[in-house]
Design an enzyme around this catalytic site. Structure first.
Site, PDB file in Angstrom:
ATOM      1  N   PRO A   2       0.828  -1.207   0.000  1.00  0.00           N
ATOM      2  CA  PRO A   2       0.000   0.000   0.000  1.00  0.00           C
ATOM      3  C   PRO A   2       0.861   1.256   0.000  1.00  0.00           C
ATOM      4  CG  PRO A   2      -0.830  -1.586   1.593  1.00  0.00           C
ATOM      5  CD  PRO A   2       0.494  -2.113   1.117  1.00  0.00           C
ATOM      6  N   GLU A   3       0.425   2.259  -0.739  1.00  0.00           N
ATOM      7  CA  GLU A   3       1.176   3.510  -0.821  1.00  0.00           C
ATOM      8  C   GLU A   3       0.738   4.472   0.286  1.00  0.00           C
ATOM      9  OE1 GLU A   3       1.726   4.948  -4.850  1.00  0.00           O
ATOM     10  OE2 GLU A   3       1.317   2.956  -5.655  1.00  0.00           O
ATOM     11  N   LYS A  50       5.064   4.736   4.034  1.00  0.00           N
ATOM     12  CA  LYS A  50       4.374   3.451   3.969  1.00  0.00           C
ATOM     13  C   LYS A  50       4.435   2.685   5.286  1.00  0.00           C
ATOM     14  CE  LYS A  50       5.667   2.975  -0.925  1.00  0.00           C
ATOM     15  NZ  LYS A  50       6.351   2.113  -1.914  1.00  0.00           N
ATOM     16  N   ARG A 310      10.252  -2.516 -11.574  1.00  0.00           N
ATOM     17  CA  ARG A 310       8.825  -2.254 -11.390  1.00  0.00           C
ATOM     18  C   ARG A 310       8.153  -2.005 -12.737  1.00  0.00           C
ATOM     19  NH1 ARG A 310       7.512  -0.734  -6.259  1.00  0.00           N
ATOM     20  NH2 ARG A 310       5.428  -1.319  -6.979  1.00  0.00           N
TER      21      ARG A 310
END
Length: 330
Positions: A2-3, A50, A310
């Site tokens: 999760p950001e 985060k 990524r």
């Protein structure tokens, strides 16, 4: 994982439990013994990028945490995923909720990567400690309820996810933590100057970092300068700023770098506000086949040498590469 906006929402979900005592515990965590938290008081919570930090300690003069810049963005709305309060002591899947103290001899790593000995009853030394929570890709926190299976697994079983930690409080409610790693720390590791959702975010430091002679998509994911920024924010900010992900920061104009930082901060703040208003997130290029102008979107894996690769989405027409980028462009 999760950001920043999602972890800020988690912070908002757990904040109402500050000042309450843990009366029952459970969970599947191996590095942290849930029973060590029984009878402890939940005293404070902080968020940085985060990372979520929860402070536990023995009963003393309980004082609600003072207002800080870290918690100010959490004023937009009510808790989500919250159901009617209930007292529950048994989890789904038959997972036992502990109601007996447990003497743990486990040594866990704290937020600084050093050893933290959790041997014995945490209250024996009357020491307050911070629980550092790091969420996985599908990490979440549920309030007064448990996550349920949305589809069958590969074996065809409709098995509910098992929480890593469950905390039942004396106020009648409980928290369930999923897909996360937890470790004890003597203090939270908080640096507001690099937190993209903090009022103390240091814009000059971020611009200096982006100006390095490396692709800006690498720098954006560097948590030393953009704590809380993840892959979604990276892709969306680059598209909205019209910058190719492999553009070396040293070749971009000051106005382009300023625009990129603006879009990082604006998209992050709007995402957080939308979470509190129950709105769905709207992306323009992330996981899209076409950009809003109808151009075909490209997708590839990018990452710094020796680092994580990524998935990156970009529009070659809206985000043209710089002439000097030839050897970087696949």
């Amino acid at each position: 994982m999760p950001e920043g906006p999602s972890v800020r929402k988690f912070h908002h979900l757990v904040s109402p439990f500050v000042g309450q005592q843990v009366i029952k515990t459970g969970g599947s965590s191996k590095k942290l013994n849930p029973a060590d938290l029984r009878f402890m008081w939940f005293k404070d919570t902080q968020v940085h990028g985060k990372k979520l930090f929860l402070r536990f300690g023995p009963h003393e003069e309980m004082r609600l945490p003072e207002k800080s810049p870290l918690s100010e963005p959490l004023k937009y709305g009510d808790r989500e995923d919250e159901t009617t309060a209930q007292t529950q002591t048994v989890e789904p899947n038959g997972l036992k909720i502990s109601d007996q103290p447990f003497m743990s001899k486990e040594v866990a790593l704290n937020g600084e990567g050093t050893a933290s000995n959790s041997e014995g009853d945490p209250q024996a030394g009357a020491v307050e400690r911070w629980l550092h929570v790091r969420f996985g890709l599908f990490g979440s926190i549920w309030v007064n309820g448990f996550s349920r299976a949305k589809k069958a697994n590969k074996r065809g079983d409709w098995r509910d996810p098992v929480p890593r930690l469950v905390l039942n409080f004396d106020g009648g409610g409980f928290l369930a933590f999923y897909n996360c790693q937890m470790s004890w720390s003597s203090s939270p590791v908080v640096k507001p100057s690099c937190d993209i959702l903090s009022e103390k975010f240091h814009r000059g430091q971020a611009l200096e970092a982006l100006g390095q002679a490396q692709p800006v998509c690498y720098t954006l994911l560097d948590q030393r300068y953009f704590s809380g920024l993840g892959n979604i924010i990276k892709n969306e900010a680059l598209y909205r700023a019209g910058i190719h992900p492999l553009s070396p920061g040293s070749l971009l104009s000051p106005s382009s770098l300023e625009s990129l930082v603006d879009h990082v901060l604006d998209f992050s703040a709007n995402w957080l506000e939308g979470k509190f208003q129950g709105e769905q997130q709207h992306t323009q290029v992330y996981q899209k086949e076409q950009c809003p102008l109808g151009h075909q979107v490209m997708k590839d894996m990018f990452g710094s040498p020796g680092g994580f690769q990524r998935l990156t989405w970009w529009c070659p027409q809206c985000q043209p590469r710089l002439p000097a980028e030839g050897q970087l462009q696949p």
